[in-house]
Motif scaffolding. Structure first.
Motif, mmCIF file in Angstrom:
data_model
loop_
_atom_site.group_PDB
_atom_site.id
_atom_site.type_symbol
_atom_site.label_atom_id
_atom_site.label_comp_id
_atom_site.label_asym_id
_atom_site.label_seq_id
_atom_site.Cartn_x
_atom_site.Cartn_y
_atom_site.Cartn_z
ATOM 1 N N ASN A 150 -11.770 -10.061 -3.677
ATOM 2 C CA ASN A 150 -12.382 -8.974 -2.921
ATOM 3 C C ASN A 150 -12.901 -7.895 -3.857
ATOM 4 N N ILE A 151 -13.866 -7.122 -3.363
ATOM 5 C CA ILE A 151 -14.380 -5.968 -4.087
ATOM 6 C C ILE A 151 -13.485 -4.766 -3.807
ATOM 7 N N ALA A 152 -13.111 -4.042 -4.850
ATOM 8 C CA ALA A 152 -12.294 -2.840 -4.682
ATOM 9 C C ALA A 152 -13.118 -1.744 -4.020
ATOM 10 N N PRO A 153 -12.537 -1.041 -3.037
ATOM 11 C CA PRO A 153 -13.303 -0.051 -2.271
ATOM 12 C C PRO A 153 -13.386 1.327 -2.898
ATOM 13 N N PHE A 154 -12.481 1.654 -3.825
ATOM 14 C CA PHE A 154 -12.419 3.006 -4.379
ATOM 15 C C PHE A 154 -12.717 2.998 -5.872
ATOM 16 N N ALA A 155 -13.332 4.085 -6.344
ATOM 17 C CA ALA A 155 -13.383 4.341 -7.778
ATOM 18 C C ALA A 155 -12.015 4.866 -8.215
ATOM 19 N N ILE A 196 5.140 4.967 0.366
ATOM 20 C CA ILE A 196 4.096 4.725 1.363
ATOM 21 C C ILE A 196 3.887 3.231 1.540
ATOM 22 N N ALA A 197 3.585 2.841 2.776
ATOM 23 C CA ALA A 197 3.185 1.471 3.101
ATOM 24 C C ALA A 197 2.057 1.555 4.116
ATOM 25 N N VAL A 198 1.107 0.642 4.007
ATOM 26 C CA VAL A 198 -0.054 0.641 4.904
ATOM 27 C C VAL A 198 -0.274 -0.774 5.406
ATOM 28 N N GLY A 199 -0.437 -0.934 6.716
ATOM 29 C CA GLY A 199 -0.736 -2.248 7.266
ATOM 30 C C GLY A 199 -0.281 -2.379 8.706
ATOM 31 N N ARG A 200 -0.804 -3.368 9.367
ATOM 32 C CA ARG A 200 -0.501 -3.598 10.773
ATOM 33 C C ARG A 200 1.003 -3.784 10.989
ATOM 34 N N GLY A 258 0.846 6.003 12.301
ATOM 35 C CA GLY A 258 -0.343 5.500 12.977
ATOM 36 C C GLY A 258 -1.458 5.212 11.984
ATOM 37 N N CYS A 259 -2.681 5.067 12.482
ATOM 38 C CA CYS A 259 -3.828 4.780 11.612
ATOM 39 C C CYS A 259 -4.393 6.075 11.039
ATOM 40 N N SER A 260 -5.037 5.970 9.893
ATOM 41 C CA SER A 260 -5.650 7.129 9.253
ATOM 42 C C SER A 260 -7.004 6.745 8.678
ATOM 43 N N ASN A 261 -7.953 7.670 8.753
ATOM 44 C CA ASN A 261 -9.268 7.475 8.136
ATOM 45 C C ASN A 261 -9.316 8.072 6.738
ATOM 46 N N ASN A 262 -8.173 8.508 6.237
ATOM 47 C CA ASN A 262 -8.148 9.212 4.955
ATOM 48 C C ASN A 262 -7.083 8.633 4.023
ATOM 49 N N ILE A 263 -6.975 7.303 4.013
ATOM 50 C CA ILE A 263 -5.939 6.646 3.217
ATOM 51 C C ILE A 263 -6.103 6.933 1.726
ATOM 52 N N GLU A 264 -7.334 7.080 1.261
ATOM 53 C CA GLU A 264 -7.564 7.331 -0.162
ATOM 54 C C GLU A 264 -6.830 8.595 -0.611
ATOM 55 N N GLU A 265 -6.992 9.678 0.109
ATOM 56 C CA GLU A 265 -6.335 10.936 -0.259
ATOM 57 C C GLU A 265 -4.821 10.830 -0.103
ATOM 58 N N ALA A 307 -4.483 1.064 -3.790
ATOM 59 C CA ALA A 307 -3.370 1.740 -4.453
ATOM 60 C C ALA A 307 -3.562 1.764 -5.972
ATOM 61 N N LEU A 308 -4.024 0.654 -6.555
ATOM 62 C CA LEU A 308 -4.281 0.622 -7.995
ATOM 63 C C LEU A 308 -5.315 1.675 -8.381
ATOM 64 N N ALA A 309 -6.403 1.748 -7.619
ATOM 65 C CA ALA A 309 -7.469 2.702 -7.920
ATOM 66 C C ALA A 309 -6.986 4.140 -7.813
ATOM 67 N N CYS A 310 -6.033 4.380 -6.912
ATOM 68 C CA CYS A 310 -5.509 5.739 -6.707
ATOM 69 C C CYS A 310 -4.322 6.048 -7.604
ATOM 70 N N GLY A 311 -4.007 5.153 -8.520
ATOM 71 C CA GLY A 311 -2.993 5.432 -9.521
ATOM 72 C C GLY A 311 -1.577 5.512 -9.013
ATOM 73 N N ILE A 312 -1.281 4.790 -7.926
ATOM 74 C CA ILE A 312 0.076 4.823 -7.387
ATOM 75 C C ILE A 312 0.815 3.560 -7.805
ATOM 76 N N PRO A 313 1.970 3.679 -8.464
ATOM 77 C CA PRO A 313 2.739 2.490 -8.869
ATOM 78 C C PRO A 313 3.142 1.659 -7.649
#
Length: 357
Positions: free
Chosen positions: A170-175, A188-192, A247-254, A278-284
């Protein structure tokens, strides 16, 4: 070179990782000079869930919601309608190639006698289905030009079944973003909220973490069918002060940028987009080493992998990261290097070469 491509997907208005990575690929193909359209079999929401280049047209075949909860009769009825409308629509467009996102679109293109123009794009693990469905899927996939998978394990499994297959991540979505979450004391955890994501296992693991670190919290982002069960488990483990369903968030990057540790407890995965985020945002990251997905991403020390479904080891690794700021920093820096392998300049040429061939 192919100049006109149609991407066929079950529902581009869904908010999942499949829809997101489809959007990213479509946008990159358009920017490379290819005319791209999207055919969405169904339409749950008003618009595509993720931002599409204005040059991409979306055609919705049915203004209906398709889920596994529908009766068998209803699902067959919807699929039959989609087949008729897809076949009619394809007669009036000049598509040189189709990209079928997962099995249902591939099956409908096969029925429409467009196999010789179709590349399958499989986002789920090879062994997702039972034996008979797997055999039928492979029968269809053997008739396509090729099938793109997200992991080398899946590619080899398809090849053993006689399917022409290639791995393209897949293509990474964030710089790359700086992370300032070291002092936030937030997991933090994200997913259905589903069986696949293993939140029941995660809660068992963090129970021991919060006994040692009661001032830390776990924020879980996502909705799903197991929300009630997860709430009940949180209460039974007396974790109401530490675990929160957001719940869901439109601001997961931040949110990722301000979190300290990412935890993944999935029983199985494809190639999870959230780990790339998570890798792009520097979170272990600490993750179960389920058969596909995490190990494909977290190479060269860019994350901690623990044995699948081993809650004791997951707990131990989270505690290790909490205790060791230097380890968190080391993993963060290796993650920044690893994510570069998933940016468009690495991934898009693989797609262009496949389309050309």
């Amino acid at each position: 070179m192919v100049k006109n491509i149609q991407i066929v997907i079950t529902d581009i208005t869904n908010t999942g990782g499949t829809e997101r990575t489809t959007t990213l690929l479509a946008n990159e193909l358009v920017r490379s000079g290819i005319n791209v359209g999207i055919i969405s079999l169904f339409k749950k929401n008003k618009d595509a869930a993720f931002s599409l280049d204005s040059r991409i047209d979306v055609e919705y075949l049915l203004d209906d919601v398709y889920t596994s909860q529908l009766s068998a009769f209803k699902r067959i009825s919807y699929i039959a309608k989609c087949f008729c409308r897809l076949r009619a629509y394809c007669r009036h467009i000049n598509a040189q190639k189709f990209i079928a996102v997962a099995f249902l679109p591939a099956f409908l293109l096969f029925l429409s006698r467009l196999s010789n123009k179709t590349i399958g794009w499989e986002h789920f693990k090879y062994s997702l289905y039972g034996n008979w469905v797997t055999r039928f899927r492979n029968f269809v996939y053997r008739r396509l030009c090729s099938v793109v998978t997200l992991t080398d394990n899946d590619t080899e499994a398809f090849k053993r079944s006689g399917v022409r297959s290639v791995t393209i991540h897949n293509i990474a979505p964030f710089a790359i973003r700086n992370n300032d979450g070291d002092s936030s004391k937030q997991l933090i955890a994200v997913g259905r909220l589903s069986y696949q994501k293993g939140y029941d296992l995660m809660l068992e693991a963090v129970r021991n973490v919060f006994k040692l670190y009661p001032d830390w919290t776990l924020n879980i982002y996502g909705n799903g069918e197991l929300r009630h069960e997860i709430i009940q488990q949180i209460k039974s483990l007396k974790l109401e002060k530490n675990v929160f369903l957001k719940g869901c968030s439109n601001n997961i990057e931040e949110i990722l940028q301000h979190s300290t540790i990412y935890v993944m407890s999935s029983r199985f995965e494809g190639l999870p987009m959230v780990l790339l985020e998570a890798l792009a945002c520097g979170i272990p990251i600490v993750s179960f080493n389920c058969k596909e997905g995490p190990s494909e991403i977290l190479k060269n020390g860019s994350g901690l992998l623990v044995p699948a479904e081993n809650t004791e080891m997951l707990s131990h690794s989270i505690i290790e990261l909490i205790d060791n700021q230097q380890l968190r920093h080391s993993i963060r820096e290796k993650g920044y290097e690893r994510i570069k392998e998933f940016y468009p300049e690495k991934i898009l040429p693989l797609w262009l070469n496949l389309l050309k061939s």
